[in-house]
Design a protein around this motif. Structure first.
Motif: not given
Lengths: 151, 331, 131
Positions: B11-20, B27-39
């Protein structure tokens, strides 16, 4: 692991549905909604020209309007999770079913989206409401004809 | 069916993004990006889901210092009808694409196929992963999101999250996949769509025992065996199933569940998290980080999926479930 | 919060059980008032009543006892029949509707008989409305 073994484990671990607690919550919230409804009836009777006979319609409309606002702000969902049938059975629950479906299908346009799906959940309420009303009024008609009760 | 990868794709690289709402995740601190808007600032939830996939893949490519033309395969899936969000995201990524559906087990089944393609020599870099968006999934499987229906304590909350990995040739610096088990479809006659944990637990049990048997391992050979989204009650059922067949308490402590832990002890999420994005975002952020940090040496990731549709359960069918497993090691 | 629930519940219950029959009548000749009062006193199903006399018209607005709401039309009918027997010269309107009961309270204080009459006509019209 065979079916019986699994079923036994599943039944042991799955928490039982707290029926008594749910019924009490539903009673309290449902009662509260109906009390508010009654307060609205008195408001219309006292300040406007409505009698007990005619006040039902404006009251239902007001309750549905309030329910629409609560649905739009996402609050009705929270009330629903707490109250269960308590918030589903009064007319506000009917409003919630219609409005939530309308909001959900807004992205597909007004005709096929909102129009076509608005009564997705509430449609069965209308169908079974109308058919049970028919049966009940039939029974009443028979009883009145037989002289057991009066209109 | 257990597959042993001779070349041990990494697994060369990985990414996780999540909603608001996923800010509440442990696990929030491990996510790469968290967006403000659900959509994701799009007009529809489905577009938002597609945008979420694109964003995850962009972060992934940036981390690996690649651009989308370097990618040979894009293997992914989500929970919306016909996997349209993934299809639309695939249009932007412009790599050879196969859409996959194993419900919430797609996070692992896509990695397995990416590994097979890498092993075959057909792929230098392949993106694999899965996503789910709460609103679009709820609409797909349950009621409108604003409908006030009461959910039982066994119900789970579909997460808004995506997890993607870049699978390439073996690289000792990165976690590698040494073996995988493609699960069978298991059906123990569960019919309640608000109690998926119970329906999926036997599938996880089946896959884990098969994997251990074939690999001649015991539970203790792993630092952690993490299931996807059984939830709190499902995990208990799985543990009890292993306890009945002779696992010790020490061994049972090795079992964890991404869905059960996702929102911590927050009662408003009932039995925990679910959705394809749940296992994907936890596996491909937290777990891989633990492997890289050397805290874990060998983990078994078992993503579980319940293969139902709103149609089948209304027609009174049972819920068939599957579970796919990958064995990831760090040298 | 939880401590408050029981006292509130009890007080509501006790207030609801207050059981004194009241009858209010606007200024009118004594004989007829007594007759109406006697009839209403004898009706077990009535909680309270208000009677408005104006010229040849009589409005009797009553409130049925709690739990007897479903018998309202029957109560109205009975009362009207009894009143018509003793006061045949009057055009009698009997209603158990809260709207009429509420408006009757306002009419009790109204001095101008023209206004009372006008209002009474309006109430009679309201009573006939179905929806």
């Amino acid at each position: 692991m065979n079916q019986e073994q699994f079923d036994k484990i599943e039944q042991e671990i799955t928490p039982p549905t707290p029926y008594v607690k749910n019924v009490l919550k539903a009673f309290l919230v449902g009662g509260l909604i109906c009390t508010i409804g009654h307060a609205i009836t008195y408001f219309y009777i006292i300040f406007f020209d409505f009698t007990e006979k005619t006040v039902g319609n404006p009251t239902a409309a007001t309750i549905i309007f309030i329910s629409m606002l609560l649905t739009g702000f996402g609050l009705y969902k929270k009330i629903g999770q707490f109250a269960g049938a308590g918030s589903a059975v009064p007319v506000s629950g009917f409003g919630n079913a219609v409005i939530s479906a309308a909001i959900e299908h807004r992205t597909e346009g007004f005709v096929l989206g909102v129009g076509g799906n608005m009564f997705k959940l509430a449609g069965s309420v209308i169908l079974f409401g109308v058919s049970s009303a028919f049966v009940v009024s039939l029974i009443k008609l028979i009883l009145v004809t037989m002289g057991v009760i009066e209109w | 069916m257990v597959i042993i990868f001779q070349s041990k794709p990494s697994i060369i690289a990985s990414a996780a993004v999540a909603g608001p709402l996923e800010r509440k995740s442990v696990f929030y601190s491990y996510f790469d990006s968290v967006v403000e808007d659900e959509r994701w600032h799009q007009t529809t939830n489905e577009q938002g889901n597609a945008k979420m996939i694109e964003e995850a893949c962009q972060i992934l490519l940036k981390k690996a210092n690649l651009n989308n033309l370097d990618i040979d395969f894009f293997l992914a899936g989500d929970l919306v009808n016909q996997m349209t969000p993934t299809n639309f995201a695939a249009k932007e990524i412009a790599a050879s694409f196969i859409g996959l559906f194993s419900a919430c087990a797609t996070s692992v089944s896509s990695v397995i196929i990416a590994c097979l393609l890498t092993e075959l020599g057909a792929s230098k870099y392949a993106i694999a992963g899965a996503s789910s968006q709460h609103n679009s999934t709820e609409r797909q499987f349950r009621y409108p999101i604003y409908y006030g229906a009461q959910k039982p304590a066994t119900a789970q909350w579909t997460v808004t999250a995506a997890g993607f990995t870049l699978i390439g040739k073996h690289n000792p610096k990165n976690p590698s996949i040494v073996a995988a088990t493609v699960g069978k479809v298991v059906d123990y006659g569960q019919t309640n769509p608000f109690h998926m944990g119970a329906a999926m637990a036997p599938a996880a049990y089946d896959t884990i025992t098969k994997h251990l048997e074939k690999r001649k391992q015991t539970i203790k050979d792993y630092d952690v065996i993490m299931t996807g989204d059984l939830g709190k009650i499902g995990l208990e059922i799985l543990k009890r199933m292993f306890a009945e067949t002779g696992a010790t308490q020490e061994e049972l402590n090795i079992f964890r569940d991404a869905g059960a832990e996702f929102y911590g002890e927050d009662k408003s999420f009932l039995a925990g998290a679910s959705g394809a994005g749940c296992s994907a975002s936890v596996y491909f952020s937290y777990i891989l980080q633990q492997l890289k940090d050397g805290r874990y040496k060998r983990v078994l990731l078992v993503a579980t999926g319940s293969l139902l549709s709103p149609l089948t359960f209304q027609q009174g069918e049972t819920i068939p479930c599957t579970a796919h497993a990958i064995e990831v090691t760090m040298e | 919060m939880k401590k408050l629930v029981l006292p509130i519940f009890l007080s509501i219950l006790l207030v609801g059980c207050n059981d004194e029959k009241t009858l209010e009548v606007n200024n009118a000749n004594g004989e007829e008032v007594k007759e109406v009062a006697a009839i209403i006193k004898n009706e077990d199903e009535i909680n309270s009543g208000r009677a408005i006399f104006v010229e040849d018209q009589l409005l009797v607005a009553v409130q049925a006892k709690p739990w007897l709401d479903y018998k309202k039309t029957k109560i109205e009918k009975n009362l009207k029949k009894k009143l018509e027997e003793i006061l045949p010269e009057y055009d009698i309107t009997v209603s158990s509707d809260y709207k009429l009961y509420w408006e009757a309270q306002k009419l009790l204080k109204e001095e101008d008989s023209e206004k009372v009459k006008e209002k009474l006509e309006k109430l009679k019209k309201l009573k006939k409305e179905e929806t």
